[in-house]
Write an enzyme that holds these catalytic residues in place. Structure first.
Site, PDB file in Angstrom:
ATOM      1  N   PRO A   1     -48.239  -6.912  49.006  1.00  0.00           N
ATOM      2  CA  PRO A   1     -50.148  -6.930  49.078  1.00  0.00           C
ATOM      3  C   PRO A   1     -50.379  -5.646  49.425  1.00  0.00           C
ATOM      4  O   PRO A   1     -51.814  -5.544  48.430  1.00  0.00           O
ATOM      5  CB  PRO A   1     -50.101  -8.089  50.205  1.00  0.00           C
TER       6      PRO A   1
ATOM      7  N   PHE B   1     -51.145  -0.296  54.101  1.00  0.00           N
ATOM      8  CA  PHE B   1     -50.676  -0.865  54.629  1.00  0.00           C
ATOM      9  C   PHE B   1     -49.310   0.787  54.660  1.00  0.00           C
ATOM     10  O   PHE B   1     -49.499   1.288  54.876  1.00  0.00           O
ATOM     11  CB  PHE B   1     -49.929  -1.001  53.720  1.00  0.00           C
ATOM     12  N   GLY B   2     -48.239  -0.394  54.888  1.00  0.00           N
ATOM     13  CA  GLY B   2     -47.232   0.355  55.562  1.00  0.00           C
ATOM     14  C   GLY B   2     -47.090   1.380  56.274  1.00  0.00           C
ATOM     15  O   GLY B   2     -47.037   1.390  57.279  1.00  0.00           O
TER      16      GLY B   2
ATOM     17  N   ASP C   1     -42.451   2.586  41.466  1.00  0.00           N
ATOM     18  CA  ASP C   1     -41.438   3.295  43.114  1.00  0.00           C
ATOM     19  C   ASP C   1     -42.381   4.270  44.075  1.00  0.00           C
ATOM     20  O   ASP C   1     -42.884   5.163  44.065  1.00  0.00           O
ATOM     21  CB  ASP C   1     -40.267   3.130  43.111  1.00  0.00           C
ATOM     22  N   SER C   2     -42.119   4.205  45.352  1.00  0.00           N
ATOM     23  CA  SER C   2     -43.184   4.615  45.960  1.00  0.00           C
ATOM     24  C   SER C   2     -42.038   5.015  47.387  1.00  0.00           C
ATOM     25  O   SER C   2     -41.586   4.648  47.698  1.00  0.00           O
ATOM     26  CB  SER C   2     -44.835   4.721  46.147  1.00  0.00           C
TER      27      SER C   2
ATOM     28  N   GLU D   1     -32.692  -5.182  41.964  1.00  0.00           N
ATOM     29  CA  GLU D   1     -32.119  -4.384  42.697  1.00  0.00           C
ATOM     30  C   GLU D   1     -32.440  -2.926  42.731  1.00  0.00           C
ATOM     31  O   GLU D   1     -32.266  -2.621  41.089  1.00  0.00           O
ATOM     32  CB  GLU D   1     -30.396  -3.953  42.729  1.00  0.00           C
TER      33      GLU D   1
END
Ligand code: ITT
Length: 204
Positions: A11, A155-156, A72-73, A43
């Site tokens: 999100p 976020f994160g 991808d981070s 995957e």
């Protein structure tokens, strides 16, 4: 192509991509997996952000038949030899929250003094057509890991990531507009934009 699938279920990323792609013409229909009824388990088996971004973009492009953007981070911490890196989302195991992950990171760095806590966010954006090939672009954002979590935005790992050159503020203390000007994701999108416009047949 007038439809672009942004292949993320995170999100926080969804919010950022809505803003980062605002500059595209209104004729481009930006959509997300849930909106398309696509529920894929991909995957992330690659060893690099680029490999994983390509894997995600290709899987979603093939499943949807749409031009697809995936990223991808993650966070690389020098004192941890680049961890959590491509394992950033999985760092604290399945079912963990963002807070579980950044608390684990703070615990791992407990004995590391200021000045030795350098880190960077990395993002690789991949663009894929259903029939291939894929294209990638990357962006980084330099900083260091703080000692406590601060800030409500983002976020994160944002609450523990002190951005270089912003007076000691964490990414979570910057508003979304400011984060979207300087983040790893913003930089990767900027670098991918000319190719994205070509694939959308928007001219340059
Ligand atoms: P999708 O694969 O569905 O896009 P994900 O969360 O699994 O979602 P990644 O595999 O790319 O995405 O994992 C990236 C992780 O790195 C993410 O879950 C965060 O923990 C962290 N991360 C990435 N970008 C970040 C940012 O801008 N701010 C804070 N943390 C970030």
């Amino acid at each position: 192509m007038d439809k672009l699938l942004v292949a993320t279920n995170n999100p926080g990323k969804i919010r950022e991509y809505r803003e980062l792609l605002e500059g595209l013409p209104e004729t481009v229909d930006i959509t997300f997996p849930a909106q398309e009824g696509i529920d894929l388990e991909v995957e992330e088996s690659g060893d690099t952000f680029a490999e994983n971004a390509r894997i995600k973009a290709t899987a979603y492009a093939q499943a949807s038949g749409l031009l697809t953007l995936a990223d991808d981070s993650g966070l690389e911490v020098d004192a941890l030899d680049g961890a959590p890196g491509v394992r950033s989302a999985r760092y604290a195991g399945p079912g963990a929250t963002d807070a579980d992950r950044y608390r684990k990171l703070l615990a791992e760095l407990a004995g590391i003094p200021p000045g030795q806590r350098a880190a960077r966010f990395r993002c690789v954006v991949a663009l894929a057509l259903p029939e291939g090939p894929t294209y990638t672009a990357d962006g980084t954002c330099e900083g260091e890991i703080g000692f406590t979590a601060r800030g409500e935005h983002g976020f994160g790992y944002d609450p523990v990531f002190i951005v270089e050159g912003y007076g000691g503020k964490t990414l979570a203390e910057l508003g979304p507009e400011e984060k979207n000007r300087i983040s790893h994701r913003a930089r990767a999108v900027e670098a991918a934009l000319p190719t994205l416009r070509q694939l959308l047949e928007l001219g340059s």
